[in-house]
Design an enzyme around this catalytic site. Structure first.
Site, PDB file in Angstrom:
ATOM      1  CD  GLU A  28      15.989  32.537 -63.131  1.00  0.00           C
ATOM      2  OE1 GLU A  28      16.167  31.452 -62.584  1.00  0.00           O
ATOM      3  OE2 GLU A  28      16.524  33.600 -62.770  1.00  0.00           O
ATOM      4  CB  CYS A  76      17.404  35.187 -60.273  1.00  0.00           C
ATOM      5  SG  CYS A  76      18.573  33.896 -60.660  1.00  0.00           S
TER       6      CYS A  76
END
Lengths: 536, 536
Positions: free
Chosen positions: B277, B314
């Site tokens: 990720e 994120c």
């Protein structure tokens, strides 16, 4: 005229030799190739001229344009589309049998069966679409009073990845080619498909391409949902896999070909998944009790599986691993006799026949030949071969651990059950592993199952791996290098998941939610609501 | 002593600075690093000496050995194991808060919440294990009378891939680190885990590593089920990903780091999946109706999301895309005022603070600065920044399309709805996309949802992306480069599927079948029998 007679009719007059790009017939401008009848070395008409990078770009652009519409068609509409393709293929069975037998050298019964399997696969996926679990619908309801923070309403479904490139396989001119399992599962998922036909059966590919194109027209799907290109793997194939509009790849073929596509896909600015089914030698384990009870029968049945379709199956049993002794000798003797008695049958292409012969020659120096089918003057024939070796030699030989594509198999004689395990531990990933066991073999079988789960995608007992049932529970896949992605299958209904990805919708207003996630479950599909499966 | 006071206690006397390899405490022989308190630049004791390739090999060998036992533990046993880890983590909350706040500069409330989230994730997966659908059980019953060929009995379940390497993330010292979502889902799947701790919070990592090790001991799991290593990403990290015994990788971090691991994994003789990720700028779309109704409120709330945790999420909203006009000006003015009023907070590490400052400097030349938080002499502080630009400039600038990790965002002013679409089309793959819409925005919102599904893993309405609910329907994932594999999620119960692969069992005798596939469904789990879901 019977089907068998039709198989002799080598040119179907309607074939054009053209590609199909979003419904348009397009004549290639590259190298022109002809199919070869491998049984006769006869060149089949018409010529198929290869496409270029411009054709790839045109097909990919059409697929991307079609995707915007096609991905939003209902499950029911796509199911009807798949059923229509299946109907069209079934209706073309005579032409398909005539052309495919000529292009592949495979017998009429096999191709007839493969036509049925191909339409059956399409219908399996239409059933999957109507059932609806493919949506992967999950709903976590809002908890507005939760402390310290309320929980929002979160819903998940799966959506198609985008246009998919499919590479036709040489060994299944129908079931793993233009409308084969990769195409069926990608179309079911909502992905347009661009197929690179295999040069070994361009006419069969054209016929199937037309069946799909006709279904697109009659069910009102966007034209770019399907294109069919001819070309070389290294040029057109790589251009296709590296086109930014292509979002996934399905491939069945050689390890070198699959590896090249995997590397090309990984090197893109946006890497994409490649589902390449590549190399497998499919070990067979006749256990002592089974050998004692029926060694000769097993040996003969083994050769039936080994020589089916000239051994040109991904699941062909290329390896037998067993504890040495008189019963194994009986197995080998019976198998050797059966191999010697087989009549060589043509392989799919002159190149495949040449590779087979070369592979057998290489083994010849490294293991003991115990049987070969008779020599023949027929072109491209597969002379079945059976080798034996001991486990120590096998473990020390890179050659003997390679796949020979065709009817060649190697019996590895082990000292004891521990050496069976040692040989198994050394194997690369496999599509299948087969155990022949009697009740007295229970402990050895239990031990093997534990090992084989880590090596193979499918474990069979008391059967042969060459039949691959198309159903919900099938896995035609396995650890590398049998496939490039062990997390899935290329046969069976689970294959649709290769072309989907999950999306979550958080607090999305009811009138903007996809139907699969709507309140009241209007599609009446299985959904996981607050962790529990329900159709409410 | 309150938790807040404990947070000031910078050395937990029990920390040893050692790695944990299969239950053994091992002192590294490489470079010794210390955590730095970014709020004070103080060096924290003890030193953590990096491990070497030999430590990787030892941990991987132990994991492979443990796998043979651990993969065959029952769902119930693994659920108890995960619950025990969760209990141990909850019991260590005071030590964890004290150490993690010191190592990260994050506030006590945040770390306290993250401890709960981490134990909650573990308990979610124990519930998944007890529910049983993770087995992916499918049974196609035999049809012995089918013609032309009988159908064999075929059953499918999912099994774990093997030992998994997990890379701790800097920005979630608990929830995406040693016992974070990757570890929880891999352990649930039956995969041993080898963690490379992030050098930014080694003490927190050690504390959590001990919580897992204690759970292994008390629940009787094999010692190699878990190891914790310290080391550099480029050396120890690559050694870990390329170890042949490692079968999958979980990573949360930078695009360059993730890309390096993906490439290393793809270059192995046996390539393995990497779930990385990486990079996301999480666009926000305030639509005209919503702006008209509450532009100033939206601007202020946006800054709350932007500056949470110094923007080190994120899912931090790094981009606002909207049609230009007075209402957008109101939004910008309110946001600018809120940004100017924020107090700079420490970033996780000196390097991250430096990168943030550098990123903001780069934007400074390419877009218009409309607000900065006040200057401060505090070390490693994140001075929030707000930029504006027009869509044409944005579309022409590679710089402005990059992620700045931290509290910086760019408002892209578009001429009209079409230009909003054009900017969206240019975006790379995202973890999230957020729409603020009123009823009057229905058509524009519907249009956007269709575009955003193809760009993001999660679409939110009228909220902010920085909260990621841990539940069944969550998707924390998305198209490349937000992740390296869009087909899955790293948060929520679907994450377990990353570490599983299907295996088919054909005509396997009843006494050799896995319990999940046994006749009579002794586990009472959902199974797909002849295509229909059932618990019978």
């Amino acid at each position: 005229m019977t089907t068998a007679q039709r198989a002799g009719s080598l040119t179907t007059p309607t074939l054009t030799g053209q590609m199909i790009i979003a419904g348009d017939h397009v004549t290639g401008t590259g190298t022109a190739v002809h199919a070869i009848n491998p049984a006769t070395d006869e060149r089949l008409q018409p010529a198929y001229a290869h496409g270029t990078a411009a054709d790839v770009a045109r097909a990919a652009a059409a697929a991307a344009e079609a995707f915007a519409i096609y991905r939003n068609t209902s499950s029911a509409a796509r199911a009807t589309f798949l059923d229509t393709i299946a109907d069209n293929i079934d209706a073309a069975v005579d032409d398909l049998v005539a052309r495919a037998t000529a292009e592949t050298g495979l017998p009429v019964a096999r191709i007839t069966g493969e036509v049925g399997r191909t339409s059956g696969q399409l219908r399996l996926f239409s059933a999957v679409l109507r059932e609806g679990s493919w949506n992967g619908a999950r709903i976590d309801t809002a908890l507005p009073d939760r402390t310290p923070l309320p929980r929002p309403d979160i819903r998940q479904r799966k959506i198609p990845l985008g246009p998919v490139a499919v590479f036709g396989a040489s060994n299944f001119p129908l079931a793993f080619s233009v409308a084969g399992g990769d195409t069926a599962s990608a179309l079911a998922a909502g992905c347009p498909v661009v197929v690179k036909a295999h040069d070994a059966h361009p006419g069969t590919s054209e016929l199937v391409g037309r069946a799909i194109t006709a279904a697109i027209a009659s069910t009102g799907m966007p034209a770019g949902t399907f294109s069919l290109l001819y070309g070389s793997g290294r040029e057109l194939g790589i251009a296709l896999v590296t086109d930014p509009r292509i979002k996934a790849v399905g491939f069945t073929g050689s390890r070198s070909g699959g590896t090249a596509l995997v590397q090309a896909a990984a090197s893109r600015p946006e890497p994409i998944p490649v589902y390449a089914e590549m190399s497998s030698i499919n070990p067979i384990y006749p256990l002592p009790g089974a050998l004692k009870a029926r060694a000769a029968d097993l040996g003969r049945a083994f050769v039936g599986s080994l020589t089916l379709g000239s051994g040109q199956f991904c699941t062909n049993p290329g390896l037998v691993i067993a504890v040495d002794g008189p019963d194994l000798d009986t197995f080998i003797d019976a198998a050797a006799e059966a191999v010697s008695a087989t009549t060589p049958t043509p392989m799919l292409t002159p190149n495949i026949a040449k590779s087979f012969a070369g592979g057998v020659d290489e083994f010849d120096g490294a293991a003991t030949v115990v049987a070969r089918a008779a020599e023949t003057s027929a072109p491209n024939a597969c002379r079945a071969a059976l080798f034996t070796t001991d486990a120590d030699t096998f473990l020390g030989s890179e050659t003997l651990q390679q796949e020979i594509f065709g009817s060649s198999s190697l019996v590895v004689k082990c000292r004891d059950a521990q050496q069976v395990r040692d040989v198994t531990a050394k194997l690369e990933g496999q599509l299948t592993a087969t155990v022949h066991a009697d009740d007295t073999d229970h402990d050895a079988a239990a031990d093997l199952v534990g090992l084989l789960e880590l090596k193979a995608g499918r474990i069979l007992f008391n059967g042969w791996p060459t039949g691959v049932e198309v159903c919900h529970a099938m896995v035609h896949g396995g650890p590398y290098p049998s496939t490039s992605d062990s997390r899935t299958t290329s046969v069976g209904s689970l294959a649709i998941e290769r072309f989907l990805r999950p999306v979550a919708y958080q607090n999305v207003p009811a009138d903007l939610l996809p139907t699969a996630l709507a309140d009241g479950n209007p599609k009446q599909i299985w959904r996981r609501v607050d962790g529990e499966l329900t159709r409410d």
